[in-house]
Design an enzyme around this catalytic site. Structure first.
Site, PDB file in Angstrom:
ATOM      1  N   GLY A 125      -9.772   8.166   9.806  1.00 42.30           N
ATOM      2  CA  GLY A 125      -9.804   9.122   8.701  1.00 42.30           C
ATOM      3  C   GLY A 125     -11.107   8.876   7.958  1.00 42.30           C
ATOM      4  O   GLY A 125     -11.563   7.728   7.893  1.00 42.30           O
ATOM      5  N   GLY A 157     -14.626   1.587   9.991  1.00 47.10           N
ATOM      6  CA  GLY A 157     -15.016   1.247  11.373  1.00 47.10           C
ATOM      7  C   GLY A 157     -16.327   1.892  11.801  1.00 47.10           C
ATOM      8  O   GLY A 157     -17.180   1.237  12.416  1.00 47.10           O
ATOM      9  N   ARG A 204     -17.072   5.566  19.291  1.00 48.40           N
ATOM     10  CA  ARG A 204     -17.828   4.819  20.320  1.00 48.40           C
ATOM     11  C   ARG A 204     -17.957   5.649  21.593  1.00 48.40           C
ATOM     12  O   ARG A 204     -19.018   5.710  22.215  1.00 48.40           O
ATOM     13  CB  ARG A 204     -17.116   3.498  20.657  1.00 48.40           C
ATOM     14  N   HIS A 225      -7.871   6.919   0.342  1.00 49.24           N
ATOM     15  CA  HIS A 225      -8.766   5.761   0.558  1.00 49.24           C
ATOM     16  C   HIS A 225      -9.255   5.169  -0.770  1.00 49.24           C
ATOM     17  O   HIS A 225     -10.315   4.533  -0.825  1.00 49.24           O
ATOM     18  CB  HIS A 225     -10.031   6.159   1.361  1.00 49.24           C
ATOM     19  N   GLY A 238     -18.591   3.552   9.623  1.00 50.18           N
ATOM     20  CA  GLY A 238     -19.625   3.266   8.619  1.00 50.18           C
ATOM     21  C   GLY A 238     -20.201   1.863   8.771  1.00 50.18           C
ATOM     22  O   GLY A 238     -21.397   1.647   8.597  1.00 50.18           O
ATOM     23  N   GLU A 239     -19.340   0.915   9.133  1.00 49.70           N
ATOM     24  CA  GLU A 239     -19.807  -0.469   9.256  1.00 49.70           C
ATOM     25  C   GLU A 239     -20.529  -0.726  10.574  1.00 49.70           C
ATOM     26  O   GLU A 239     -21.388  -1.596  10.655  1.00 49.70           O
ATOM     27  CB  GLU A 239     -18.613  -1.439   9.142  1.00 49.70           C
ATOM     28  N   ASP A 250     -12.626   8.929  19.403  1.00 48.88           N
ATOM     29  CA  ASP A 250     -13.203   7.616  19.110  1.00 48.88           C
ATOM     30  C   ASP A 250     -14.735   7.711  19.092  1.00 48.88           C
ATOM     31  O   ASP A 250     -15.354   8.128  20.072  1.00 48.88           O
ATOM     32  CB  ASP A 250     -12.742   6.657  20.216  1.00 48.88           C
ATOM     33  N   LEU A 271     -15.769   5.721   6.527  1.00 48.22           N
ATOM     34  CA  LEU A 271     -15.740   6.437   7.801  1.00 48.22           C
ATOM     35  C   LEU A 271     -14.962   5.630   8.830  1.00 48.22           C
ATOM     36  O   LEU A 271     -15.474   4.654   9.396  1.00 48.22           O
ATOM     37  CB  LEU A 271     -17.174   6.688   8.296  1.00 48.22           C
ATOM     38  N   GLY A 272     -13.716   6.004   9.046  1.00 46.53           N
ATOM     39  CA  GLY A 272     -12.888   5.345  10.064  1.00 46.53           C
ATOM     40  C   GLY A 272     -12.278   6.436  10.924  1.00 46.53           C
ATOM     41  O   GLY A 272     -12.934   7.447  11.198  1.00 46.53           O
ATOM     42  N   GLU A 282      -9.436  -3.558   1.787  1.00 47.47           N
ATOM     43  CA  GLU A 282      -8.389  -2.925   0.985  1.00 47.47           C
ATOM     44  C   GLU A 282      -7.279  -3.916   0.646  1.00 47.47           C
ATOM     45  O   GLU A 282      -6.686  -3.854  -0.422  1.00 47.47           O
ATOM     46  CB  GLU A 282      -7.819  -1.721   1.757  1.00 47.47           C
ATOM     47  N   ARG A 329       0.869  -1.171   0.000  1.00 42.22           N
ATOM     48  CA  ARG A 329       0.000   0.000   0.000  1.00 42.22           C
ATOM     49  C   ARG A 329       0.911   1.228   0.000  1.00 42.22           C
ATOM     50  O   ARG A 329       1.777   1.377   0.869  1.00 42.22           O
ATOM     51  CB  ARG A 329      -0.849   0.012   1.261  1.00 42.22           C
TER      52      ARG A 329
END
Ligand code: ADP
Length: 404
Positions: free
Chosen positions: A212, A331, A285, A180, A333-334, A283, A209-210, A384, A91
């Protein structure tokens, strides 16, 4: 083909050893704290327990030596000989304007990558170190570079140019690059497969959406716009990055607070975003927990986060002249029920009929819009590494065919 996928950061290396025929990960892991006395290697062979090794790993070369050794290990390994590693896929964050596709690493490619260090000073140097280390330990194995920027490089000029003097674009290559790319590419293609239509017939918005965060407008299979820009700072609000703002704000703060360039850079990249606005956490969460406990600053941060995504859904629908699917990945988005619900509320006017129940019970790739929703909303876990492995295989096979 068996491909070792490497994602080299400044003090860490993530790896996955993949079988491209079966599309499975044979082993995966991570080396952390490279350069420190107590570096940690975690390794999980397919279907087995994770193991953890602590030791001194002084640089990327030694880290890769360890990765190869653990892949060969009689107890935890998955190969018997180094030769079973058919290719290495790296990558690489920034391919500049040169690379619109993945490439076989050659001396010339390395020269261009080094030239691009200025564009990605934090990311490209460790990527280059990783390529050098892998080449050192696997000198006869083809190495391929897969770029985060490649999918976006062919955006139209009206999407990539900034409203600054054109000479500055020419002189310093200041333009929107976007990042991304492998993730946007992967989920857009999966969305087309799920919808059962060729991607060339679809208008898709992808939201990665993570920590970044970025979105892309994928029109007929091509990225025609994306929220990240010259650097990964622009666009959506992120864990620690501000995203869009009036450039004068930073000049004003620099003047008022007497900040240097480096300090201003740190302010926007490390102390802004969710953590800056909430004063709590980067974060999601923890932000959600604080929102549920009635924390007003966390609510501001959460609302700013989702509002900006919604704004870009509108903007990109207009840019493409319509929308067939909106995809959530990464992270947040899922996994975030609250974020997806907030973003998709009141979007009936563009054809989104959101299904609350489906949104609360997601697993794997799934729809979170109703059966009769004109625009499908999908949750698609990104992969990825698989894109990097498949691209590596494609490039190596092309090369072999060429040299025959
Ligand atoms: P990176 O961009 O570093 O790869 P990830 O894609 O793993 O990061 O995303 C990390 C983000 O995902 C964090 O903000 C984390 O709080 C968020 N996240 C993970 N699980 C959940 C969840 N169940 N609900 C809300 N947010 C979550």
């Amino acid at each position: 083909m068996k491909v070792l996928v490497l994602n080299c950061g400044s003090s860490s290396i993530k790896y996955q050893f993949m079988d491209t025929a079966e599309k499975i990960t044979l082993a995966k892991g991570m080396v952390e704290r490279i350069g420190m006395a107590s570096a940690v290697l975690t390794h999980t062979p397919h279907g087995k327990e994770k193991i953890r090794i602590v030791g001194e790993i002084l640089d990327h070369s030694i880290a890769i030596e360890y990765v190869i050794a653990v892949l060969l290990s009689p107890n935890h390994g998955v190969i018997k000989d180094k030769k079973e590693i058919d290719a290495v896929g790296h990558r690489v964050v920034h391919g500049g304007e040169t690379f619109s596709d993945s490439v076989l690493i050659t001396d010339e490619v390395m020269r261009v990558l080094k030239e691009n260090i200025e564009l990605a000073p934090l990311h490209n140097p460790p990527n280059i170190k990783g390529i050098q280390a892998a080449t050192e330990h696997l000198p006869n194995t083809p190495q391929v570079g897969v770029f985060d920027t490649a999918f976006h490089v062919k955006m139209p000029p009206h999407a990539y140019l900034y409203g600054i003097p054109f000479e500055l674009y020419k002189k310093y290559k200041i333009r929107r690059y976007g990042f991304h790319g492998t993730s946007h590419f992967f989920v857009a293609h999966r969305a087309a497969e799920i919808l059962g239509k060729p991607i060339e017939e679809l208008k898709i918005i992808t939201a990665h959406l993570g920590n970044g965060c970025s979105m892309a407008a994928v029109d007929h299979g091509k990225s025609v716009d994306t929220t990240m820009g010259f650097t990964p700072l622009e666009g959506l609000l992120m864990g620690t990055r501000s995203g869009d703002m009036d450039p004068s704000v930073i000049l004003y703060i620099m003047g008022k607070e007497g900040l240097s360039l480096a300090e201003a850079n740190t302010l926007m990249n490390k102390h802004s975003g969710l953590i800056g606005v909430s004063g709590e956490s980067s974060d999601m969460r923890e932000i959600e927990t604080a929102v549920q406990e009635g924390d007003k600053k966390a609510k501001n941060a959460f609302d700013l986060f989702t509002y900006r995504i919604k704004k870009y859904v509108g903007a990109y629908t207009a840019a493409m002249g319509g929308l067939d699917a909106l995809v959530f990945t990464g992270g947040i988005g899922e996994n975030s029920i609250m974020v997806r619900r907030d973003v998709c509320s009141n979007l009936e006017f563009i054809g989104i009929k959101f299904d609350e129940k489906l949104n609360e019970n997601v697993s794997g790739e799934c729809a979170i819009s109703t059966e009769d929703s004109k625009v499908k909303v999908l949750r698609i876990p990104t992969n990825e590494e698989l894109v990097i492995a498949l691209d590596t295989e494609k490039i190596v096979k092309e090369q072999l065919a060429h040299s025959k």
